[in-house]
Design a protein around this motif. Sequence first.
Motif, PDB file in Angstrom:
ATOM      1  N   VAL A   1      13.105 -33.251  25.778  1.00  0.00           N
ATOM      2  CA  VAL A   1      13.734 -33.788  24.561  1.00  0.00           C
ATOM      3  C   VAL A   1      14.517 -35.045  24.927  1.00  0.00           C
ATOM      4  CG1 VAL A   1      15.264 -33.275  22.629  1.00  0.00           C
ATOM      5  CG2 VAL A   1      13.965 -31.424  23.683  1.00  0.00           C
ATOM      6  N   THR A   2      14.214 -36.161  24.233  1.00  0.00           N
ATOM      7  CA  THR A   2      14.904 -37.426  24.515  1.00  0.00           C
ATOM      8  C   THR A   2      15.633 -37.900  23.266  1.00  0.00           C
ATOM      9  OG1 THR A   2      12.956 -37.958  25.822  1.00  0.00           O
ATOM     10  CG2 THR A   2      14.512 -39.747  25.453  1.00  0.00           C
ATOM     11  N   PRO A   3      16.969 -38.041  23.308  1.00  0.00           N
ATOM     12  CA  PRO A   3      17.692 -38.545  22.129  1.00  0.00           C
ATOM     13  C   PRO A   3      17.334 -40.007  21.835  1.00  0.00           C
ATOM     14  CG  PRO A   3      19.190 -37.489  23.680  1.00  0.00           C
ATOM     15  CD  PRO A   3      17.879 -37.676  24.388  1.00  0.00           C
ATOM     16  N   ILE A   4      17.405 -40.380  20.544  1.00  0.00           N
ATOM     17  CA  ILE A   4      17.130 -41.764  20.115  1.00  0.00           C
ATOM     18  C   ILE A   4      18.416 -42.312  19.498  1.00  0.00           C
ATOM     19  CG2 ILE A   4      15.750 -43.201  18.547  1.00  0.00           C
ATOM     20  CD1 ILE A   4      13.657 -40.940  18.512  1.00  0.00           C
ATOM     21  N   ASP A   5      18.837 -43.516  19.922  1.00  0.00           N
ATOM     22  CA  ASP A   5      20.075 -44.087  19.381  1.00  0.00           C
ATOM     23  C   ASP A   5      19.877 -44.563  17.948  1.00  0.00           C
ATOM     24  OD1 ASP A   5      21.492 -43.589  21.603  1.00  0.00           O
ATOM     25  OD2 ASP A   5      21.125 -45.547  22.525  1.00  0.00           O
ATOM     26  N   LEU A   6      20.954 -44.423  17.159  1.00  0.00           N
ATOM     27  CA  LEU A   6      20.905 -44.818  15.745  1.00  0.00           C
ATOM     28  C   LEU A   6      21.908 -45.927  15.472  1.00  0.00           C
ATOM     29  CD1 LEU A   6      20.885 -41.439  13.809  1.00  0.00           C
ATOM     30  CD2 LEU A   6      18.992 -42.976  14.249  1.00  0.00           C
ATOM     31  N   ILE A   7      21.718 -46.651  14.369  1.00  0.00           N
ATOM     32  CA  ILE A   7      22.628 -47.724  13.976  1.00  0.00           C
ATOM     33  C   ILE A   7      24.039 -47.184  13.730  1.00  0.00           C
ATOM     34  CG2 ILE A   7      22.155 -47.562  11.488  1.00  0.00           C
ATOM     35  CD1 ILE A   7      22.293 -50.574  11.337  1.00  0.00           C
ATOM     36  N   SER A   8      24.149 -45.929  13.297  1.00  0.00           N
ATOM     37  CA  SER A   8      25.471 -45.373  12.998  1.00  0.00           C
ATOM     38  C   SER A   8      26.254 -45.065  14.269  1.00  0.00           C
ATOM     39  CB  SER A   8      25.326 -44.105  12.161  1.00  0.00           C
ATOM     40  OG  SER A   8      24.575 -43.165  12.880  1.00  0.00           O
ATOM     41  N   GLY A   9      25.632 -45.274  15.438  1.00  0.00           N
ATOM     42  CA  GLY A   9      26.351 -45.084  16.688  1.00  0.00           C
ATOM     43  C   GLY A   9      26.225 -43.672  17.226  1.00  0.00           C
ATOM     44  N   LYS A  10      25.798 -42.749  16.367  1.00  0.00           N
ATOM     45  CA  LYS A  10      25.640 -41.373  16.851  1.00  0.00           C
ATOM     46  C   LYS A  10      24.170 -41.033  16.712  1.00  0.00           C
ATOM     47  CE  LYS A  10      28.153 -39.542  13.955  1.00  0.00           C
ATOM     48  NZ  LYS A  10      28.737 -38.565  13.082  1.00  0.00           N
ATOM     49  N   SER A  11      23.674 -40.253  17.632  1.00  0.00           N
ATOM     50  CA  SER A  11      22.262 -39.931  17.544  1.00  0.00           C
ATOM     51  C   SER A  11      22.048 -38.462  17.231  1.00  0.00           C
ATOM     52  CB  SER A  11      21.567 -40.278  18.858  1.00  0.00           C
ATOM     53  OG  SER A  11      20.209 -39.954  18.743  1.00  0.00           O
ATOM     54  N   SER A  12      21.474 -38.211  16.071  1.00  0.00           N
ATOM     55  CA  SER A  12      21.039 -36.844  15.822  1.00  0.00           C
ATOM     56  C   SER A  12      19.533 -36.755  16.053  1.00  0.00           C
ATOM     57  CB  SER A  12      21.360 -36.430  14.390  1.00  0.00           C
ATOM     58  OG  SER A  12      20.680 -37.283  13.490  1.00  0.00           O
ATOM     59  N   PHE A  13      18.907 -37.925  16.188  1.00  0.00           N
ATOM     60  CA  PHE A  13      17.452 -37.989  16.327  1.00  0.00           C
ATOM     61  C   PHE A  13      16.972 -37.773  17.752  1.00  0.00           C
ATOM     62  CE2 PHE A  13      16.815 -41.143  12.669  1.00  0.00           C
ATOM     63  CZ  PHE A  13      16.374 -40.154  11.837  1.00  0.00           C
ATOM     64  N   CYS A  14      15.815 -37.151  17.882  1.00  0.00           N
ATOM     65  CA  CYS A  14      15.220 -36.984  19.211  1.00  0.00           C
ATOM     66  C   CYS A  14      13.717 -37.196  19.124  1.00  0.00           C
ATOM     67  CB  CYS A  14      15.451 -35.561  19.732  1.00  0.00           C
ATOM     68  SG  CYS A  14      17.183 -35.194  20.008  1.00  0.00           S
ATOM     69  N   GLN A  15      13.147 -37.506  20.274  1.00  0.00           N
ATOM     70  CA  GLN A  15      11.698 -37.399  20.421  1.00  0.00           C
ATOM     71  C   GLN A  15      11.450 -36.204  21.336  1.00  0.00           C
ATOM     72  OE1 GLN A  15       9.488 -40.965  21.337  1.00  0.00           O
ATOM     73  NE2 GLN A  15       7.529 -39.886  21.145  1.00  0.00           N
ATOM     74  N   VAL A  16      10.496 -35.384  20.962  1.00  0.00           N
ATOM     75  CA  VAL A  16      10.213 -34.161  21.729  1.00  0.00           C
ATOM     76  C   VAL A  16       8.785 -34.261  22.278  1.00  0.00           C
ATOM     77  CG1 VAL A  16      10.070 -31.637  21.631  1.00  0.00           C
ATOM     78  CG2 VAL A  16      11.736 -32.840  20.194  1.00  0.00           C
ATOM     79  N   PHE A  17       8.655 -34.049  23.577  1.00  0.00           N
ATOM     80  CA  PHE A  17       7.343 -34.135  24.232  1.00  0.00           C
ATOM     81  C   PHE A  17       6.884 -32.737  24.655  1.00  0.00           C
ATOM     82  CE2 PHE A  17       9.570 -38.117  24.787  1.00  0.00           C
ATOM     83  CZ  PHE A  17       8.605 -39.070  24.494  1.00  0.00           C
ATOM     84  N   PHE A  18       5.612 -32.464  24.425  1.00  0.00           N
ATOM     85  CA  PHE A  18       5.026 -31.164  24.806  1.00  0.00           C
ATOM     86  C   PHE A  18       3.966 -31.396  25.871  1.00  0.00           C
ATOM     87  CE2 PHE A  18       6.202 -31.104  20.361  1.00  0.00           C
ATOM     88  CZ  PHE A  18       6.972 -29.964  20.257  1.00  0.00           C
ATOM     89  N   ASP A  19       4.153 -30.771  27.013  1.00  0.00           N
ATOM     90  CA  ASP A  19       3.200 -30.940  28.100  1.00  0.00           C
ATOM     91  C   ASP A  19       2.722 -29.551  28.523  1.00  0.00           C
ATOM     92  OD1 ASP A  19       1.774 -31.765  30.281  1.00  0.00           O
ATOM     93  OD2 ASP A  19       3.521 -32.275  31.509  1.00  0.00           O
ATOM     94  N   ASN A  20       1.557 -29.160  28.000  1.00  0.00           N
ATOM     95  CA  ASN A  20       0.989 -27.826  28.283  1.00  0.00           C
ATOM     96  C   ASN A  20       1.984 -26.704  28.012  1.00  0.00           C
ATOM     97  OD1 ASN A  20      -1.602 -28.611  29.007  1.00  0.00           O
ATOM     98  ND2 ASN A  20      -0.943 -29.134  31.079  1.00  0.00           N
ATOM     99  N   VAL A  21       2.552 -26.713  26.827  1.00  0.00           N
ATOM    100  CA  VAL A  21       3.530 -25.682  26.453  1.00  0.00           C
ATOM    101  C   VAL A  21       2.785 -24.454  25.913  1.00  0.00           C
ATOM    102  CG1 VAL A  21       5.475 -25.130  24.928  1.00  0.00           C
ATOM    103  CG2 VAL A  21       5.267 -27.432  25.902  1.00  0.00           C
TER     104      VAL A  21
END
Length: 401
Positions: free
Chosen positions: A203-223
Amino acid sequence: MSTIDEFRKEVRAWLEANCPPAMRTPTPEGALIFGGRKLSFQSDDQRLWFERMRDKGWFAPDWPAEYGGGGLSAEQTAVLEAEMRRLHCRPAQINLGIWMLGPVILEFGTEEQKQALLRPMTRGGIRWCQGFSEPNAGSDLASLKTSAVDQGDHFLVNGTKIWTSYGDKSDWMYALVRTDPAAPKHQGISLIVLDMQSPGITVTPIDLISGKSSFCQVFFDNVKVPKSQLIGPLHGGWTLAKALLQHERRAMSKFGEFSLPTHFDLMSLAERYLPPAGTAAPVDMALRARAVAMSMEEHSYTLTVQRMGEEMRARHNVSGLMSIMKLVHSEQEKDKFEILLDLMGHRALGWEGDEFTDQELALTKAWLGSFAQTIAGGSSEVQLNVIAKRVLELPEGKQSK
Ligand SMILES: Cc1cc2nc3c(=O)[nH]c(=O)nc-3n(C[C@H](O)[C@H](O)[C@H](O)COP(=O)(O)OP(=O)(O)OC[C@H]3O[C@@H](n4cnc5c(N)ncnc54)[C@H](O)[C@@H]3O)c2cc1C
């Protein structure tokens, strides 16, 4: 006295006795309770309110008691919501599981899934995130590519999800995956649930304009995801996704009104930031008039939500109505923040520092956040498409979320 009036009296008395006064104020920035394995409280009152609502079954008041719900009828639930609004009770828990996934499991899940998944939601024990959007599948959600390949007793999941709100803080995810790449795109999708601790998830957080990040990118590798975690029919997930999105839009149409009590009362802020009526310049009078008009619209919206809540209970297909409510509310919020900016001038553009009050600093971020709400849960343009198709019954164009 009718039965529902008696119920109202009981609910009122219970809330008066059990909702601590400190929990009858707007929820400050960062003080929302999401439940989950990492649950923590900022005060004893917050804990008390959470535990009392949980033990009453009122995190999910209209779910059956056997799954930890309150067992209330639709009419009783409406009374509870109205009484909580009247007393300005804070939401005791915010849980995507209860708002979105739970109703879908109630409708499409097996008995084992209901037993295993619903009760932890109603206890506030698991925090859920939504794995729908992908880098090339947002409005056109059915283009999603994350694959789940059948391996006998489990699926092997590979791919990525993006804009996953609080993906880094959640315990479990409900996700749409492609189980039949050869089928037409809407017919090869399934809905699964998975533990975010499963090996192979990053799970990698993504920065937002509001300065706080609730967003993430989630990667699945043979889960590996056990087959028992497929909800509804294999390849039949699109129907469940549409149902789930309806619940999402319904929840979003209530933001600020019940689920998240608003922090920014237009009229009290107008009183504070505008000169008194007698001394005001014409430009200030014009601003005051805009604030009054918007307050009236907000009030009308609240009443409309209540009325539509009643109407929705009597209908089966409510997706058009949900889209109208989501569209109107998120656009109205955006307009409201524009008025607040005009009212407060540079004081509504603070970012940090002692010269601004906490409320002013929070307003800047909430203003930026108001744009995001017109995109989350399907953008305004997509809602207009749904309304054109399902409410106005106009000829269909391109398929969208
Ligand atoms: C605050 C927030 C929280 C979110 N949380 C989650 C989450 O937890 N989980 C999750 O899965 N996703 C989440 N999302 C993602 C959200 O569902 C998508 O951003 C949204 O569906 C739009 O998709 P997109 O960003 O790919 O934009 P695109 O689909 O690329 O759209 C770009 C622009 O084109 C317009 N457009 C696209 N198609 C059409 C069309 N057919 N007709 C007219 N205009 C069109 C859109 O309105 C938009 O203006 C969140 C988004 C936000 C902003």
